[in-house]
Design a protein around this motif. Sequence first.
Motif, PDB file in Angstrom:
ATOM      1  N   SER A 218      44.225-121.094 -73.693  1.00 23.50           N
ATOM      2  CA  SER A 218      42.899-121.117 -74.346  1.00 23.50           C
ATOM      3  C   SER A 218      42.044-122.266 -73.796  1.00 23.50           C
ATOM      4  CB  SER A 218      43.063-121.247 -75.858  1.00 23.50           C
ATOM      5  OG  SER A 218      43.869-122.365 -76.142  1.00 23.50           O
ATOM      6  N   ASP A 219      42.687-123.334 -73.296  1.00 21.88           N
ATOM      7  CA  ASP A 219      41.918-124.443 -72.724  1.00 21.88           C
ATOM      8  C   ASP A 219      41.525-124.171 -71.277  1.00 21.88           C
ATOM      9  OD1 ASP A 219      42.050-125.954 -75.033  1.00 21.88           O
ATOM     10  OD2 ASP A 219      43.993-126.838 -74.476  1.00 21.88           O
ATOM     11  N   MET A 220      42.145-123.162 -70.688  1.00 25.26           N
ATOM     12  CA  MET A 220      41.849-122.860 -69.278  1.00 25.26           C
ATOM     13  C   MET A 220      40.796-121.766 -69.139  1.00 25.26           C
ATOM     14  SD  MET A 220      45.665-123.060 -67.618  1.00 25.26           S
ATOM     15  CE  MET A 220      45.261-123.473 -65.936  1.00 25.26           C
ATOM     16  N   ILE A 221      40.634-120.979 -70.205  1.00 21.48           N
ATOM     17  CA  ILE A 221      39.662-119.883 -70.117  1.00 21.48           C
ATOM     18  C   ILE A 221      38.306-120.415 -70.573  1.00 21.48           C
ATOM     19  CG2 ILE A 221      39.029-117.615 -71.027  1.00 21.48           C
ATOM     20  CD1 ILE A 221      42.011-117.071 -71.420  1.00 21.48           C
ATOM     21  N   ILE A 222      37.343-120.304 -69.701  1.00 22.60           N
ATOM     22  CA  ILE A 222      35.993-120.744 -70.063  1.00 22.60           C
ATOM     23  C   ILE A 222      35.248-119.534 -70.606  1.00 22.60           C
ATOM     24  CG2 ILE A 222      33.831-121.689 -69.168  1.00 22.60           C
ATOM     25  CD1 ILE A 222      35.521-123.075 -67.006  1.00 22.60           C
TER      26      ILE A 222
END
Length: 293
Positions: free
Chosen positions: A286-290
């Motif tokens: 979730s922190d990697m998907i912008i």
Amino acid sequence: MSTIEAIPSPGRKYRKEDLADLDPVLLGALLRERVHHNIEVPLYPVLLRDPLKPIPNFGLQAQLVYDEWVRRGLSQDSPDLKWVKRYIDIAAHIRKGEKPDIPELEDSMPEPFSEGEMKVVRKLIWERCSIRNWTDRPVPDELIEQILEAGRAAPVGCNLDAVRFVVLRTPEEKSMIWSDIPTDNAVIIVLCFDKRISETVGQDKMVPQNLGYDASAAGDHMLLMAHALGLGGVWLSKTVKSEHTEDTGKKFKELYGLPDHIEVALHIAVGWPASGIIKSKRLALSDMIITSV
Ligand SMILES: Cc1cc2nc3c(=O)[nH]c(=O)nc-3n(C[C@H](O)[C@H](O)[C@H](O)COP(=O)(O)O)c2cc1C
């Protein structure tokens, strides 16, 4: 029958007489690139048309380069040339509006892996890790060859095949490469690329980053294969000159006597692991998907 006079390429045009002067390595790269862009890429949407209609200029640029290859009597035995010939023949059918015979359209249709196969894939992808300590057990040449073959299978921009490998085994050879870790017990594979190939087809003007990406993709394939073989590998950066370090690529090229057109992209070190490691963890997905808000 349609003919063409010249091949447009970013920054230059190749007429028949220009091709006659081209170094065979560069002619071969131009041939793979033209077959890729002039036949392979446009072909598959064309095949879906029903009925097929003649496309008189289909693949003629690739044909012009191929004719020069044949005229010079250059070898047609290598795997890339067999692939070239296949598409050259298919393009001839498309020019006449004939349906070419391509069994791969059905035979090589991608299918989901079985659960057993997926287990292996996940194991490979998630258990590969960077190993930086090796025992002094020698790495057999056959395993290095399998690693190089894995690099050879990696994707390449514009199908140019510009990546080159140098295998370093002895302490003297390895001392040419700067590394932040001791590599005494490892074999080092230097991944380079031939800049002339990129310049020949104008890739240096359009997508200059691709050569480095090609080498990186090969390096990643190699590290996955090394892991599957029970070896441990790590990517070693090529440093550029700074107050802290020297340009390792430049030093290596000078000492190894490589010509100017060969550029070092990265190194990988592989050997028999001395131990396992605490595997690094990635950011949460979730922190990697912008996402846009
Ligand atoms: C572009 C790149 C450069 C790297 N350079 C080095 C290096 O110079 N020395 C090193 O020990 N590891 C290097 N590594 C390995 C990374 O440190 C390692 O992949 C990262 O810490 C994640 O750990 P893992 O590979 O075990 O998943 C590099 C990796 C990449 C992708």
